[in-house]
Design a protein around this motif. Sequence first.
Motif, PDB file in Angstrom:
ATOM      1  N   UNK A  65       7.980 148.731  15.776  1.00 30.34           N
ATOM      2  CA  UNK A  65       6.996 149.820  15.884  1.00 30.34           C
ATOM      3  C   UNK A  65       5.602 149.213  15.932  1.00 30.34           C
ATOM      4  N   UNK A  66       5.122 148.877  17.169  1.00 33.30           N
ATOM      5  CA  UNK A  66       3.807 148.238  17.344  1.00 33.30           C
ATOM      6  C   UNK A  66       2.691 149.205  16.958  1.00 33.30           C
ATOM      7  N   UNK A  67       2.847 150.428  17.373  1.00 31.53           N
ATOM      8  CA  UNK A  67       1.792 151.408  17.055  1.00 31.53           C
ATOM      9  C   UNK A  67       1.634 151.557  15.541  1.00 31.53           C
ATOM     10  N   UNK A 116       1.768 141.344  14.578  1.00 33.62           N
ATOM     11  CA  UNK A 116       1.482 142.009  15.862  1.00 33.62           C
ATOM     12  C   UNK A 116       1.503 140.998  16.994  1.00 33.62           C
ATOM     13  N   UNK A 117       0.860 139.783  16.766  1.00 28.19           N
ATOM     14  CA  UNK A 117       0.798 138.757  17.801  1.00 28.19           C
ATOM     15  C   UNK A 117       2.196 138.233  18.123  1.00 28.19           C
ATOM     16  N   UNK A 146      12.282 153.961   8.757  1.00 32.68           N
ATOM     17  CA  UNK A 146      11.452 152.778   8.501  1.00 32.68           C
ATOM     18  C   UNK A 146      10.003 153.171   8.280  1.00 32.68           C
ATOM     19  N   UNK A 147       9.544 154.127   9.053  1.00 28.79           N
ATOM     20  CA  UNK A 147       8.150 154.582   8.892  1.00 28.79           C
ATOM     21  C   UNK A 147       7.926 155.173   7.500  1.00 28.79           C
ATOM     22  N   UNK A 148       8.908 155.970   6.994  1.00 25.57           N
ATOM     23  CA  UNK A 148       8.767 156.573   5.669  1.00 25.57           C
ATOM     24  C   UNK A 148       8.795 155.513   4.577  1.00 25.57           C
TER      25      UNK A 148
END
Length: 825
Positions: A795-797, A818-819, A770-772
């Motif tokens: 992935x909050x970060x 994020x909220x 997912x990050x990629x």
Amino acid sequence: MSNPIADWEKVGDRFYRKVKLYDAVFDEDLELENYTVTGAPCGGAIALYRDENKLQNYRGNAVAKASIDVYSCSGRSIRRINWDKGSIRGLGWSEDERLLVITEDGIVRCYNDLQDDFTQFSLGFGAEVHKVKACRFWPSGFVAILSNNHLVLVASYHEPRPKLLAVPPEAEVHSWTVIPHQYTLSRSVEVLLAIGQTVYVVDSSEAEDRVLPNGPFNHISVSPNGLYVTLYTEDGMVWVITSDFQTKIGEYESKAKTPPNDVQWCGNDAVLLAWEDEVHLIGPNGASLRYYFDGWVHLLPDVDGVRLLTSDVCEFLQKVPDCTEQVFKFGSNSPASVLLDAVDQLEKKSPKADENIRLIRSNLPDAVGTCVQAAGQEFSGYWQKQLLKAASFGKSILDLYSSDDFVDMCETLRIVNAVRDYKIGLPISYDQYRRLTSEKLVQRLINRHEYLLAIRLSEYLRLSTNKIYVHWASQKVRISTEDEDTICSTVVSKLNNKTGISFEIIARAAHDEGRSHLATQLLNHETRAGKQVPLLLAMEEPEIALDKALESGDTDLVFFVLLQLKKKLPLASFFRLLSNRPVATAIVEASAQGQDQDLLKDLYYQDDRRLDGANLLFSEALNQTASQTKVDKLKLAVKLLGDSKDAASTLHSRFYAEAQALVRVQASLDHDLDAHYAGLSLNETLLRLVKSGYGKRAAKIQSDFKVPEKTWWWVRLRGLVAARAFGEIEEVSKQRRSPIGWEPFYNEVLSAGNQKVAGLFVPKCTGLTAQERSEMWVKCGMVVKAGEELVKVKDVNGLEELREKAGAQDLTEIQRMIAQFRSRR
């Protein structure tokens, strides 16, 4: 012992001496007056040739064969050269004792080493038509005069380049001579011609009349230093003038009714006039002296005097050297004379010896030096010893005195005395020896086959003896009547322990004599392949030459041999030589690449290297421009491999067949599409078709040539991107699978600058994290899509980092994500 001044004669204020060198020189039946005689410089050999203008005695039925006879000064025969090449008009010697013979037709022969070997050249300039009348020599060259008075100059014997001098008047030449270039102001050879009543000076640019009175001149001669000229007039007068014709030095009236046979200089101080048996010596200020002989006399001039040659005797006439005059002159009280007398008194045990030494004590070093020099000028062994004894006595009294000159003179005298022996016949003087040098003296001994003396002198002088042994061996293989194996054994046993001996020179001498087997045997003992190989090639021993070159490891030498063999041998024989020599084959193959394709084809055919031959045809096909020619070349390649069963040949045969098909397809494309496809590879052809919008044709070619699916997709992708056919790319994105994956589509389209279409392929990259995928969305400028990918994996970060990258429009949505995620927690 006779008094050393017994043979002195005073001429004016100077003394001259006539030293007997040898007696009983020639046989009594040799009529020396009927011969042309010339002598080599520095006491060298004498050449005799019968004068064609004089009658010969009748010898019955015996046929008189013309010859040139070479003798030593003592009358010992060195060589007879049989002559049948026409009338001789010039006979002379070079400085290194080479005999020069010039014929009437202008042919010049130069005989080396007093042997029959010679080099030959022609004077040219019409000499064969107008004929040579006469020649004048000096140590390094000569001038020939033709019947039309043209003068041909040869300035060097080593590199003979005949040159025509300025043309003098066409009138009778009464006499003539030459001034060498080193003695002229112009630094070019000058010829003095006595024509009419005057003398002309001829060089390369002009013929200048010196406007002299009292001609014509029957003889003209130049001094050894080139400063003075002697002229002999018809009325018997002798003039001595400077060579620039500006100053008259002196004159002499011979009172002779007939002109002399020869006029020569004796050194640079006196002139000799020679009649049949009478010689006049003319010194400074007209002073003269006469010598009488029992037979005809010939004058052989040298650097420091003149050799007087008759059938009975050979004598040397010279001015008495100053050092000799100081020692021996009657009534002399010079320190050197007193020192010599002191030695004589010492031998008598007389106290007068001590008195003499005290008288000359202050001048003793000069006296010693003068005695040493005077010893060198003496021909008598007794007086040499006496003078050296005086010098030794004098230097023993001195506290400080360098003995170098004394030792050198002793060494020199041992050498010159050895070669003056009548068996050798080289009456060289001290001044001549210094001019000649020891190396050239040894060479003269070698030329006379005096090998033992040459070796002893070389060892005494610490010179190399190799050339002596080589010359001996060369003569051995030339003249020996033994069988070849015995000759080889004798030569090798004699020379085997000598270092630096060149067996190649000896082998070449054997080859020149037609002894090829002996030459081959001798070459086996030559350690330097570079010397062996050229001679083996000349001997037509190609296999041995090639093997020797290969053994040496010198590829340049091997290449040289191969070039020579290719020129000489038929091609089949040449390839047979290479058949079992892989190194030679590799060199031929490497050198033929790109230079001689035909040779390379023949080589591959001869060795049955079908695959290499097919590859060569393929390379040629690539270089062709016409399609049909390419196809023909490829057909030949396929045919060449047709009968071969090995896997490599089968594979290459299939490749060449495909290459034929590709050439035909490209020719069709060139014709149908009016574009240039010839010469492209299969992939390049497909790429160009896709780029040009001919996808269906490309697909058909891909199918016909069975291009792998992955390769085809890559080619198609890059072609569509290059053509900016993003619509077709969108259609591709609708397919369910891709043989190359979807990442290449994303990367290629994004590189082309279309973020929207690139984004279509991000969801299809299911193999990525997912990050990629989020990073891929960001690169497409779709930050919200990137956030959604991160939300899926919580992935909050990543969302926090993404918020920093978001623009104003996307920031609110990212903050909401994020909220929302935090509220759930």
